[in-house]
Design an enzyme around this catalytic site. Structure first.
Site, PDB file in Angstrom:
ATOM      1  N   HIS A 176       0.849  -1.194   0.000  1.00  0.00           N
ATOM      2  CA  HIS A 176       0.000   0.000   0.000  1.00  0.00           C
ATOM      3  C   HIS A 176       0.887   1.248   0.000  1.00  0.00           C
ATOM      4  CE1 HIS A 176      -3.458   2.418   0.334  1.00  0.00           C
ATOM      5  NE2 HIS A 176      -4.082   1.840   1.346  1.00  0.00           N
ATOM      6  N   HIS A 179      -3.013   6.796  -0.811  1.00  0.00           N
ATOM      7  CA  HIS A 179      -3.960   7.350   0.162  1.00  0.00           C
ATOM      8  C   HIS A 179      -3.322   8.077   1.346  1.00  0.00           C
ATOM      9  CE1 HIS A 179      -7.113   4.176  -1.294  1.00  0.00           C
ATOM     10  NE2 HIS A 179      -6.676   4.975  -2.257  1.00  0.00           N
ATOM     11  N   TYR A 181      -0.694   7.318   3.120  1.00  0.00           N
ATOM     12  CA  TYR A 181      -0.060   6.493   4.142  1.00  0.00           C
ATOM     13  C   TYR A 181       1.465   6.571   4.005  1.00  0.00           C
ATOM     14  CZ  TYR A 181      -4.830   5.005   4.948  1.00  0.00           C
ATOM     15  OH  TYR A 181      -6.183   5.008   5.226  1.00  0.00           O
TER      16      TYR A 181
END
Length: 373
Positions: A176, A179, A181
């Site tokens: 990931h 977004h 992060y």
């Protein structure tokens, strides 16, 4: 093309439809362990060629939301094994999303001060324990900047999480990097104010991402590794980054020789700008390998992406919440159950209501016909 199989490297998917990762916060406590209810949830939706699980924190400090399933203890591995066995028994493949939220956390969730590329806080809220008891939205803490040793330790956490995923029976991992992060925090100018080799220039700001992907690919094989990015999403930041598109294209050129399972573009969520067709063309110029796109797609717009060869795989998120048999509904042109206000209320936390109690279309028709007039 939606329903055609897709093969790349050692991966083979029954169709080109993926279930996108979505946080659902249904773990067993204590320990945030994947459970039987989660195995049922994913098995119900295993008509997708590929399921990508909700984000799984790679470490305690990587955690930013309560009740999300980890991938850093033996209990997590054992719990996820129930999920992978259930999905495989239904004929689908499953990747786990490896997650480190960075500064988007709070000490009561992470167990220590959150970390980031730099000690820069942006007003934000996450789901965690409330002072008066229970859970709700809490303001994030000021993060501390990771040292260069911390960065190496975090890369090692990603590698260990990938090894844990293989032990749990996953077909691969999705890193990931979207977004707002941790990895995204390194790539963007507002959150990365470092002056060492991990900050400053675009090459330095993409270094942590590239080193993480390379290390994980070396450990478990590049065709078992994917990465999610969101250059057109402005989540976790006050404003749009003027260099993120250029940086992303440069990073894709460096990722191309690694022959990853896919690169996953998350679009059209939170605060965002539309991805123009020119961007998709630029991506294809520098990245010839598999591409996945997610973000408010319909059957028709997904097919268009495949037809134009802008994507090889297409992912659906909220339609899979209320339509466990989404592929069959698409194939037969059956209507979709709307993702409405009631569905939103049961998205995070709770029990089986709004989680594993949505019927397949044919079941719903039988139930309707059986009801008295």
């Amino acid at each position: 093309m939606l329903f055609e199989s897709f093969n790349y490297g050692q991966q083979s998917f029954e169709n080109r439809i993926a279930m996108a990762p979505m946080t659902r916060s249904r773990t067993s406590q204590p320990g945030d362990v994947p459970n039987d209810m989660m195995a049922t949830y994913y098995k119900q939706r295993a008509n997708a060629g590929l399921i990508i699980t909700e984000g799984a924190p790679i470490s305690a400090v990587g955690r930013g939301y309560s009740m999300t399933p980890g991938i850093y203890t033996q209990a997590h591995i054992d719990g996820w094994n129930k999920v992978t066995e259930a999905v495989h028994s239904a004929g689908s493949k499953v990747f786990v999303q490896l997650w480190h939220v960075g500064r988007r956390s709070h000490e009561t969730i992470a167990g220590e001060q959150p970390v980031s590329a730099s000690a820069v806080k942006d007003p934000d809220q996450v789901f965690g324990p409330l002072p008066e008891g229970g859970f709700g939205m809490v303001e994030t803490d000021m993060p501390r900047a990771l040292s260069e040793q911390d960065i190496q330790d975090t890369i090692a956490d990603f590698v260990q999480a990938a090894k844990n995923a293989m032990e749990a029976g996953f077909d691969g991992v999705e890193i990931h990097a979207a977004h707002g992060y941790l990895i995204d925090q390194f790539m963007r100018m507002a959150s990365n104010q470092r002056t060492d080799q991990y900050g400053g220039s675009q090459e330095n700001r993409m270094r942590f991402m590239l080193e993480t992907v390379e290390a994980v690919a070396k450990e478990i094989g590049s065709d078992k590794v994917a990465i999610r990015v969101s250059p057109h999403v402005i989540e976790g930041y006050a404003e749009e980054d003027p260099e993120i598109i250029e940086l992303t294209l440069k990073a894709l050129a460096k990722l191309a020789p690694m022959n990853l399972a896919y690169v996953h573009f998350s679009e059209n969520i939170s605060r965002y700008v539309e991805a123009p067709e020119s961007f998709r063309q630029q991506v294809r110029e520098v990245y010839p390998n598999p591409i996945m796109v997610a973000g408010k797609l319909t059957k028709e717009t997904a097919q268009q992406l495949l037809d134009k060869q802008y994507a090889d795989l297409v992912a659906f998120g909220t339609p899979y919440v209320t339509n466990p048999d989404l592929v069959q509904r698409f194939k037969n042109n059956w209507p979709l159950t709307e993702f409405d206000a009631d569905a939103r209320l049961t998205l995070y936390g709770g029990n089986d209501k709004g989680y594993i109690d949505y019927p397949e279309y044919q079941q719903a028709q039988i139930q309707t016909q059986a009801q008295p007039a």
